[in-house]
Structure formats: structure tokens, C-alpha cells
Design a protein around this motif. Structure first.
Motif, PDB file in Angstrom:
ATOM      1  N   LYS A  55      24.547  33.433  52.329  1.00 32.82           N
ATOM      2  CA  LYS A  55      25.794  32.719  52.022  1.00 32.82           C
ATOM      3  C   LYS A  55      25.913  32.399  50.528  1.00 32.82           C
ATOM      4  CE  LYS A  55      26.256  30.698  56.657  1.00 32.82           C
ATOM      5  NZ  LYS A  55      27.199  31.715  57.157  1.00 32.82           N
ATOM      6  N   GLN A  92      36.425  40.030  33.602  1.00 26.83           N
ATOM      7  CA  GLN A  92      36.015  39.078  34.640  1.00 26.83           C
ATOM      8  C   GLN A  92      36.200  37.645  34.152  1.00 26.83           C
ATOM      9  OE1 GLN A  92      32.965  39.842  37.292  1.00 26.83           O
ATOM     10  NE2 GLN A  92      32.520  41.881  36.524  1.00 26.83           N
ATOM     11  N   ILE A  93      36.341  37.480  32.841  1.00 27.60           N
ATOM     12  CA  ILE A  93      36.505  36.144  32.262  1.00 27.60           C
ATOM     13  C   ILE A  93      37.977  35.839  32.023  1.00 27.60           C
ATOM     14  CG2 ILE A  93      36.069  34.772  30.183  1.00 27.60           C
ATOM     15  CD1 ILE A  93      33.298  36.130  30.098  1.00 27.60           C
ATOM     16  N   ASN A  94      38.626  36.667  31.245  1.00 23.96           N
ATOM     17  CA  ASN A  94      40.040  36.486  30.917  1.00 23.96           C
ATOM     18  C   ASN A  94      40.813  37.713  31.367  1.00 23.96           C
ATOM     19  OD1 ASN A  94      40.348  34.014  29.594  1.00 23.96           O
ATOM     20  ND2 ASN A  94      39.436  34.833  27.744  1.00 23.96           N
ATOM     21  N   PHE A 135      29.858  32.262  34.072  1.00 27.27           N
ATOM     22  CA  PHE A 135      29.955  33.714  34.157  1.00 27.27           C
ATOM     23  C   PHE A 135      28.610  34.317  33.793  1.00 27.27           C
ATOM     24  CE2 PHE A 135      34.257  32.328  33.075  1.00 27.27           C
ATOM     25  CZ  PHE A 135      34.983  32.939  34.084  1.00 27.27           C
ATOM     26  N   GLU A 137      25.077  38.064  51.512  1.00 20.56           N
ATOM     27  CA  GLU A 137      25.957  37.528  52.543  1.00 20.56           C
ATOM     28  C   GLU A 137      25.163  36.678  53.530  1.00 20.56           C
ATOM     29  OE1 GLU A 137      29.086  39.506  55.618  1.00 20.56           O
ATOM     30  OE2 GLU A 137      28.868  40.438  53.644  1.00 20.56           O
ATOM     31  N   HIS A 170      28.299  36.813  31.824  1.00 15.85           N
ATOM     32  CA  HIS A 170      28.438  36.911  30.359  1.00 15.85           C
ATOM     33  C   HIS A 170      29.199  35.677  29.906  1.00 15.85           C
ATOM     34  CE1 HIS A 170      28.109  41.597  30.115  1.00 15.85           C
ATOM     35  NE2 HIS A 170      27.124  41.043  30.765  1.00 15.85           N
ATOM     36  N   ALA A 181      24.507  51.149  32.191  1.00 16.45           N
ATOM     37  CA  ALA A 181      24.268  49.879  32.890  1.00 16.45           C
ATOM     38  C   ALA A 181      25.456  49.349  33.683  1.00 16.45           C
ATOM     39  CB  ALA A 181      23.826  48.815  31.911  1.00 16.45           C
ATOM     40  N   HIS A 182      26.663  49.761  33.395  1.00 14.11           N
ATOM     41  CA  HIS A 182      27.787  49.139  34.092  1.00 14.11           C
ATOM     42  C   HIS A 182      28.470  50.094  35.045  1.00 14.11           C
ATOM     43  CE1 HIS A 182      27.670  45.241  32.175  1.00 14.11           C
ATOM     44  NE2 HIS A 182      27.171  45.911  31.167  1.00 14.11           N
ATOM     45  N   TYR A 183      27.709  51.032  35.579  1.00  9.21           N
ATOM     46  CA  TYR A 183      28.336  52.039  36.395  1.00  9.21           C
ATOM     47  C   TYR A 183      27.994  51.837  37.862  1.00  9.21           C
ATOM     48  CZ  TYR A 183      30.300  56.485  37.650  1.00  9.21           C
ATOM     49  OH  TYR A 183      31.073  57.452  38.227  1.00  9.21           O
ATOM     50  N   THR A 184      28.993  52.073  38.690  1.00  3.64           N
ATOM     51  CA  THR A 184      28.888  51.871  40.140  1.00  3.64           C
ATOM     52  C   THR A 184      27.779  52.720  40.770  1.00  3.64           C
ATOM     53  OG1 THR A 184      31.245  51.471  40.101  1.00  3.64           O
ATOM     54  CG2 THR A 184      30.313  52.057  42.221  1.00  3.64           C
ATOM     55  N   ARG A 212      27.161  33.947  46.503  1.00  8.67           N
ATOM     56  CA  ARG A 212      28.179  34.806  45.907  1.00  8.67           C
ATOM     57  C   ARG A 212      27.550  35.683  44.829  1.00  8.67           C
ATOM     58  NH1 ARG A 212      33.997  31.836  45.871  1.00  8.67           N
ATOM     59  NH2 ARG A 212      33.796  31.097  47.987  1.00  8.67           N
ATOM     60  N   GLU A 233      36.276  41.902  28.592  1.00 14.28           N
ATOM     61  CA  GLU A 233      35.547  41.005  29.512  1.00 14.28           C
ATOM     62  C   GLU A 233      36.511  40.500  30.598  1.00 14.28           C
ATOM     63  OE1 GLU A 233      32.430  40.250  29.876  1.00 14.28           O
ATOM     64  OE2 GLU A 233      31.456  40.777  27.997  1.00 14.28           O
ATOM     65  N   TRP A 270      28.784  38.838  39.545  1.00 10.45           N
ATOM     66  CA  TRP A 270      29.918  39.582  38.957  1.00 10.45           C
ATOM     67  C   TRP A 270      30.484  40.515  40.019  1.00 10.45           C
ATOM     68  CZ3 TRP A 270      24.864  40.024  37.140  1.00 10.45           C
ATOM     69  CH2 TRP A 270      24.223  41.243  37.327  1.00 10.45           C
ATOM     70  N   GLY A 271      31.386  41.413  39.613  1.00 11.50           N
ATOM     71  CA  GLY A 271      32.152  42.226  40.561  1.00 11.50           C
ATOM     72  C   GLY A 271      31.277  43.050  41.503  1.00 11.50           C
ATOM     73  N   GLU A 272      31.716  43.167  42.771  1.00  9.62           N
ATOM     74  CA  GLU A 272      30.854  43.775  43.776  1.00  9.62           C
ATOM     75  C   GLU A 272      30.598  45.262  43.529  1.00  9.62           C
ATOM     76  OE1 GLU A 272      32.676  43.361  47.639  1.00  9.62           O
ATOM     77  OE2 GLU A 272      34.582  44.139  46.932  1.00  9.62           O
ATOM     78  N   SER A 273      31.458  45.918  42.734  1.00  4.69           N
ATOM     79  CA  SER A 273      31.251  47.362  42.524  1.00  4.69           C
ATOM     80  C   SER A 273      30.019  47.639  41.668  1.00  4.69           C
ATOM     81  CB  SER A 273      32.494  48.010  41.915  1.00  4.69           C
ATOM     82  OG  SER A 273      32.730  47.493  40.632  1.00  4.69           O
ATOM     83  N   TYR A 326      30.299  52.323  28.712  1.00  2.99           N
ATOM     84  CA  TYR A 326      29.838  52.130  30.094  1.00  2.99           C
ATOM     85  C   TYR A 326      30.973  52.136  31.101  1.00  2.99           C
ATOM     86  CZ  TYR A 326      25.256  50.964  28.228  1.00  2.99           C
ATOM     87  OH  TYR A 326      24.052  51.005  27.603  1.00  2.99           O
ATOM     88  N   ASP A 327      32.194  51.984  30.632  1.00  3.03           N
ATOM     89  CA  ASP A 327      33.332  52.026  31.545  1.00  3.03           C
ATOM     90  C   ASP A 327      34.008  53.397  31.571  1.00  3.03           C
ATOM     91  OD1 ASP A 327      33.139  49.312  32.363  1.00  3.03           O
ATOM     92  OD2 ASP A 327      34.059  48.673  30.493  1.00  3.03           O
ATOM     93  N   THR A 356      33.864  55.551  34.923  1.00  2.00           N
ATOM     94  CA  THR A 356      34.651  54.903  35.987  1.00  2.00           C
ATOM     95  C   THR A 356      36.142  55.170  35.789  1.00  2.00           C
ATOM     96  OG1 THR A 356      32.995  53.149  36.048  1.00  2.00           O
ATOM     97  CG2 THR A 356      35.073  52.698  37.163  1.00  2.00           C
ATOM     98  N   ILE A 368      35.441  33.988  25.679  1.00  2.00           N
ATOM     99  CA  ILE A 368      35.279  32.813  26.518  1.00  2.00           C
ATOM    100  C   ILE A 368      36.108  31.626  25.981  1.00  2.00           C
ATOM    101  CG2 ILE A 368      33.263  31.693  25.449  1.00  2.00           C
ATOM    102  CD1 ILE A 368      33.314  32.659  29.076  1.00  2.00           C
ATOM    103  N   SER A 396      37.825  48.637  38.499  1.00  2.00           N
ATOM    104  CA  SER A 396      36.927  47.484  38.376  1.00  2.00           C
ATOM    105  C   SER A 396      37.153  46.855  37.015  1.00  2.00           C
ATOM    106  CB  SER A 396      35.476  47.912  38.557  1.00  2.00           C
ATOM    107  OG  SER A 396      35.153  48.929  37.638  1.00  2.00           O
ATOM    108  N   SER A 397      36.426  45.798  36.757  1.00  2.00           N
ATOM    109  CA  SER A 397      36.602  45.086  35.502  1.00  2.00           C
ATOM    110  C   SER A 397      36.116  45.936  34.332  1.00  2.00           C
ATOM    111  CB  SER A 397      35.813  43.784  35.552  1.00  2.00           C
ATOM    112  OG  SER A 397      34.453  44.074  35.779  1.00  2.00           O
ATOM    113  N   GLU A 421      35.484  33.563  57.638  1.00  2.00           N
ATOM    114  CA  GLU A 421      34.163  34.128  57.363  1.00  2.00           C
ATOM    115  C   GLU A 421      33.728  35.051  58.506  1.00  2.00           C
ATOM    116  OE1 GLU A 421      29.873  32.185  56.258  1.00  2.00           O
ATOM    117  OE2 GLU A 421      31.683  31.204  55.502  1.00  2.00           O
ATOM    118  N   PRO A 440      39.327  30.119  31.230  1.00  2.00           N
ATOM    119  CA  PRO A 440      37.980  29.874  31.755  1.00  2.00           C
ATOM    120  C   PRO A 440      37.442  28.478  31.426  1.00  2.00           C
ATOM    121  CG  PRO A 440      37.925  31.480  29.945  1.00  2.00           C
ATOM    122  CD  PRO A 440      39.371  31.249  30.281  1.00  2.00           C
TER     123      PRO A 440
END
Lengths: 394, 394
Positions: free
Chosen positions: B200, A31-33, B324, B197, B326, B222-225, B202, A29, B205-208, A67-68, A71, B114, A44-45, A197, B36
Motif C-alpha cells: 500500500k 512530474q513537478i511542473n 519529489f 501495491e 528530483h 536511465a529514464h527508459y521504460t 506509492r 521536469e 515517480w511515474g509508473e512507466s 534519455y527521453d 520514448t 521546483i 510519459s513525463s 481500491e 509544487p
């Protein structure tokens, strides 16, 4: 070659240089730790328990959640990518049994936060998994590997930092036209963030202190949020600011003087403070070269300030910059507890440092400049165009 | 009362509930290796070694670097804030000697990322400092305290999550007008990110992978770009997407069907898949209430899919959401190694969960819906407006 391929290849050579058989980055995870090393190893994460295993024989392995898997495969940096669904344990232990390394470097360090990405819970998990296959007594700190990987910048990394510096300078220049008596620190910070920005850039650190803006005497110090305090004539104003370009940071400080009513030139006390800072920056930069320790550089600037009657600055002279505004292990700093062994590391070619002495001019404010340099084969080069004149607000 | 004041006060009560004398959050350079938990205790990142110490007597202490002292004082959440310049050791040991707690909870956990914010290097430092004053044998995991602090959402936290959901739904609705045969997954993702954007906001999670966009059969999961794969008639398309509002996340999935040439209605295989998912979501939500274990809820959805001839989904039915996407420890998940004890935690009032079963319709694509619910005193309430009809692209 992508940055990840470049860095994984660099890591194989670092294992040889530092005599480690195997290096594991172990995270979940992220994105968390997140382990701050992960960005060099994956695009990516990652979500489930994930191990990136680099072996001194040049073979590279990754054990990641299903799932990773794709990538990580598509980075082209790993010879072997295993994707699991229910449990990490079996594929990880299988991989490690085959490697059977004599030393296993992992990402922890008391003295360097950038090398300390493994959480304590994950350490316990890793230790347990390796104990079951008789390898737990081989764990060592990967601090030297991780430090060198971050610190020895490639040409691509330097180019990104230069771009970030150029953008930062442009925003400082625009801000000089916005600052005038009566504006608050918050308004100035807001103006600069709006520029960031508009340029579709990212701040180099947290928005509450990027920029940090301090005007006049008796402010709380470099890491404090801008306030409603207003710019006044006869005061010194300074800002600490940076942006990210392609994930790499700038980190710069500039000092402004707001001319008093009817004042034609900078008064002697402010001028002396500014010139002392400029001299401290230049003398420090002149002495930088591979092999010297950071503590020696810090002492140069500190001595110049004290000799001119100013107090020592209550922080290190300079830190490294990279993916983070504060990056790397080696530090241009004094021998203070909290800096641990960082000031004693030796400078190496490719390291990017700030130089940022600070002093107070009583009744005026804080004078501080922060430049950035890169250590070369036999010295150091400016990355910023150094500030040699006060920025005057009329 | 600010969120930090609210959460520090909540923590004092949690110490009593879980029988801990003292709880320490210990971190440094939190923009690099951030615990976190820190966001509930401080308004911004901290730079040098910093300890946030909460005692069961209701007294709250912080030992932080000089430049962070004023920021922490101004939260109004701490009775005693010490700022140091050269070393953390002395003020920290002084504070701990005075408290002399019987148990000291710290942020590590093998089973819950967490709650695992303390790095291994920082654990070694803390252990060393407490050893010197005879307190190192009192360390225990703060997992229960940290979990409850994150999981028992206040009204303000729920309001932020609802705002994030509303924004997400608006962007899904707009995307439905953009999607048509020939568009690529990347183009759809780009359209949605431009909306984020424009608003305005965020990404959650990660933009990819925010949004993740999958169209047609045989995608990687599910976690693929998003890829250059194009939307085709007769295929199912799904998206996984969320945003942050006031630091709190949404996390939602929606399923679209692209009508075949001349097709007037959804074909039977796609309809059956979709209705099975809707039923699995609704049945799971109906069974949720305080006291039940996550594994029991996961089993309900899993059983409905299998009884209807589909494969089990290779992930948990649902996770918590908060700061987060998750978040939290308790999980609506099966008994798989990687989920450790999370599926066995009991649901509590104020927890926010996703429900996200998934199935494959051969030759069509992946059907998946992700709704969000909050556990109430005696059941669970929808936070999202559940998807009950396929989103049709003509």
C-alpha cells in the motif's frame, strides 16, 4: 492509431483552423511542473527542457533530453526527434530557424487554467531563446488550439469516460447499502475509497474530497473534506464522487434522504427541493447544442431555482470533464470575474459537461445532483443515467 | 505543530534571512497546474484563484475561494483567511494595499523548476492586479525562499524519507530472489510494482519508469521504460526505483550481475567497473559538507571514472530528494547549460542528496549505484545502507 498519434494529427488541423503557423509545448521536469497538455503529446513525463513543435505544414518536431529521445521516437507521432545531453538551446534554435514561423502559439492563458501550462520562468527562457534568433515578437497564446484539442473528444475518449461513469454508479449503489443513521461522513468516504481500491481504479481528484460527503444542514460546501458528523434521520445527504478509467474521469453527485423515525415517505420540503433540482438539470440539458454559450445554459437552471424560492448556487452550473474532473475552457457558468471569458465560449460537438445545480433545504441539508452529458451534432446526450428519485435510507 | 504550521513559520524566518518583505504563492485549479510549493502551505488542492501571502512582520494571509476557506482556516497557519465567491480581485487588492510591501517575492525561476510554479498566465493576472494598486514594480523571484523551504528538511521530513528508503530496500531484496535468466525487464518491473501495491505504498515517480530496469549492453539509458529484453547470463542488470511514504520519496539504484554458465565469481571487467562506482560514491560522500558547491562534488566522481578509463556519465552526479524524487535547487552537477546555476549553489545542513555515478562495461551492461545522504553540520551521513557488493544472480 494511438491517442497520441490521433491528437498530434488533430493539432495540425487545429493550427490551420485557428491560423497559427507553429505551436510549441515547452516544459521540463514535467512530474513537478507539468504542462497539462503534455499527456496528449508524449506517453510519459520528460525530465530536461523539452519542446514539442507542431507546424502548420504538418511537420512535427521534438527536442528532448537524450534519455527521453527513444520514448518520443517510438510514439511514431514526430517526424524529427532530437536528443541532447548538455544544452537545449542549440538544437531548439536550429529547428526554429528552419521553420521561421510568422506566429508561434504557446501554452499560456489568463482565463483558462487548462491552457496555462507554461510557467513564467520557462516563458522567460523561451522568450530569450527566440529573441536571439529574432522570433520573440511572434509569440501568441495557444488557448484556442489547446482548448479544442482537449474539448473535442474522440470516440476512444468518450468510451473511457463512459466506463468511469459505470464504475462510479456501481460504487454509489453499493454505498447506498452502507449508509445508515450513526455512520459518519468519514466512514462513508472510507467505504467508497476502499471500493475504488478493490476495483483497482483511481480517484478522479484528490483523496481528501473524493468522495465529498455532506450530511445534514449547515455544511461548509462542495469542496470540503468529510468530517465526523453523523448521519441523522430526517436529513439530506449528498456526495460528490468520481473515478478515472484509462486516464479519463467521471464526476457525479447523488442525493440521499434518511427517512425520519416512522416516516413512510419523503416530506414535502425535501421533495420540492429534489424535484426542483431534477427539473433544473433536465431543462438545462434540453437547451444544450453546438453554438449556444455556456452562460445561457447556466441561466436556465439558476432561474428555475430562484423562481422556486431558493438561493442561487454559488458556483457554475457545469464544467467540462476529461483527463481532469475539471477540464476544458468553455463553462456553463455565470458572468463572474473568476470565470473570465469561459461562460461566453460556444458549445461544440464532442464536449463533455457536468450539470450540477445545488440548493439548500433549511434544516435538512443540501440537495444536489451532478449528471454528465456530451454535446452532439444538434443537442446533447446523457452519459450518466440521470437521478430522478431520491435515494432513500430507511 | 503540523508540517504546514512548521513550514509557514520557517517561511517567515526565510523572508527575514533573504530580505523579502512579502512572499505570495498564487495558484488556481491546483490539481491541473499545481504550484509544487502549495503542499507546504495548504493541506489539499485549491480550486479558484488563491493567494497565500506571508509577510516579514510574521503575519500570514490567505485569499481563497469560499469552498476552500474552512480547510485553510483549520490549518491554524494563517492569521487571516478570506473566502470569496464571485471575484478574487477585491479581497486580494485590499490585503496587498494594507501590507504595501517594498518587495514581493513570487514563485518563478528560469534555473530551478521546483521554484517555478507560477504559470505565465497567472503571472500576467498578478501583474495586472498589482499594477492597478501601484505595486507591480516590486515583484522579484522567490527562488531563494522556496529553495530553502524545500531543502532544509525538518526531522519529520527526514524520518519519512528514511521510511521510504527502508521499504525500497526491502523490495530490492525481494526482487533479487525473483530475477533469473529468461525473465524480462517488464516482468521484473511488474513484480516490484505488485510489491508496492501489496505494501500500500506509492511509486516515487511515474509508473512507466519506476522501476527502470536495464539488463545487458546497449540499453537506452536511465529514464527508459522496461522492455521485453530478457535477463542473460554474463550480463549486468541495474534498477532505478523509489517509493513515497507520508509524501516523501526514496530514489535508489542497485546493480546485479548474472553469473555465467559455470562461472564461480565475478569476472574482472565487471568487478573493476563496480569497484570504480563504489569508490566514486564513497569519495563524493566524504567531501560533502555545508558551504561546498555541488560542482566540486560532481567533479570528484567524474574524475575517478575518467582516470579508470571510463566515459563520463551524461547526467549530474546527484540531485536532491523530497516531496519529489528530483527536488530542490542545489545540484551535484557539472557546468552544463541545462543545469543553469544549480551546480554553483552551496550545500546546507538538512539537504538530502542522491549520489549516482554510472559507467558502461562493454558487452556486459551498465553499472550504477544510487545512494542517498543527508548533509549534516560538518559533513554528510548515509541515509541508505550503501551497496558495496554486486548482487549476484546464480
Amino acid at each position: 492509431m494511438t491517442l497520441i498519434q490521433e491528437k498530434v494529427k488533430q493539432a495540425v488541423n487545429l493550427l490551420k483552423e485557428f491560423g497559427a503557423d507553429c505551436w510549441i509545448t515547452f516544459t521540463r521536469e514535467s512530474q513537478i511542473n507539468g504542462d497539462p497538455t503534455l499527456v496528449f503529446l508524449a506517453p510519459s513525463s520528460v525530465t530536461w527542457h523539452s519542446a514539442f513543435i507542431i507546424s502548420t505544414d504538418g511537420k512535427t518536431h521534438a527536442v528532448v533530453g537524450l534519455y527521453d529521445q527513444k520514448t518520443i521516437q517510438e510514439t511514431g507521432a514526430y517526424d524529427n526527434v532530437v536528443g541532447f545531453v548538455t544544452g537545449f538551446k542549440e538544437p531548439f534554435q536550429e529547428t526554429m530557424k528552419k521553420l521561421s514561423p510568422k506566429t508561434i502559439a504557446i501554452n499560456y492563458s489568463q482565463g483558462s487554467e487548462i491552457c496555462d501550462g507554461l510557467t513564467h520562468g520557462m516563458y522567460l527562457t523561451l522568450h530569450g531563446l527566440l529573441s536571439e534568433i529574432g522570433l520573440a515578437d511572434r509569440l501568441v497564446s495557444a488557448e484556442k488550439i489547446v482548448s479544442a484539442l482537449r474539448e473535442r473528444k474522440t470516440a476512444g475518449e468518450i468510451a473511457a469516460i463512459k466506463d468511469a461513469i459505470r464504475e462510479t454508479q456501481e460504487i454509489f449503489d453499493k454505498a447506498a447499502g452502507f449508509i445508515r443513521p450513526g455512520k459518519t461522513e468519514k466512514e462513508i468516504a472510507g467505504y467508497m475509497q476502499a471500493e475504488v481500491e478493490r476495483k483497482k481504479l483511481r480517484l478522479a481528484w484528490g483523496e481528501s474530497t473524493c468522495p465529498a460527503v455532506f450530511t445534514g444542514p449547515e455544511t461548509a460546501g462542495a469542496h470540503y473534506t468529510p468530517t465526523d458528523r453523523r448521519v441523522e434521520r430526517g436529513h439530506v445527504l449528498n456526495m460528490d464522487f468520481g473515478v478515472k478509467v484509462n486516464h479519463y474521469c467521471s464526476d457525479m453527485q447523488r442525493t440521499f434522504y434518511i427517512l425520519g423515525q416512522g416516516e413512510k415517505s419523503v416530506p414535502a420540503d425535501v421533495r420540492k427541493g429534489f424535484e426542483t433540482i431534477v427539473r433544473a438539470v433536465e431543462s438545462s440539458k434540453q437547451a444544450m447544442k453546438p453554438g449556444i454559450q455556456g452562460i445561457e445554459i447556466d441561466a436556465i437552471a439558476r432561474k428555475i431555482l430562484v423562481e422556486n424560492g431558493y438561493q442561487e448556487f454559488p458556483h457554475a452550473l457545469g464544467h467540462q470533464v476529461g483527463r481532469f474532473a475539471h477540464d476544458g475552457t468553455a463553462l456553463l457558468g455565470p458572468q463572474w470575474d473568476k470565470y473570465a471569458h469561459k461562460p461566453f465560449q460556444r458549445l461544440e460537438e464532442g464536449m463533455v459537461f457536468t450539470i450540477e445545480p445545488r440548493l439548500t433545504v433549511p434544516g435538512r441539508g443540501v440537495v444536489t445532483i451532478e449528471e454528465m452529458v456530451v454535446v452532439t451534432k444538434d443537442g446533447a446526450d446523457w452519459l450518466t443515467t440521470p437521478q430522478t428519485e431520491l435515494l432513500l435510507i430507511r
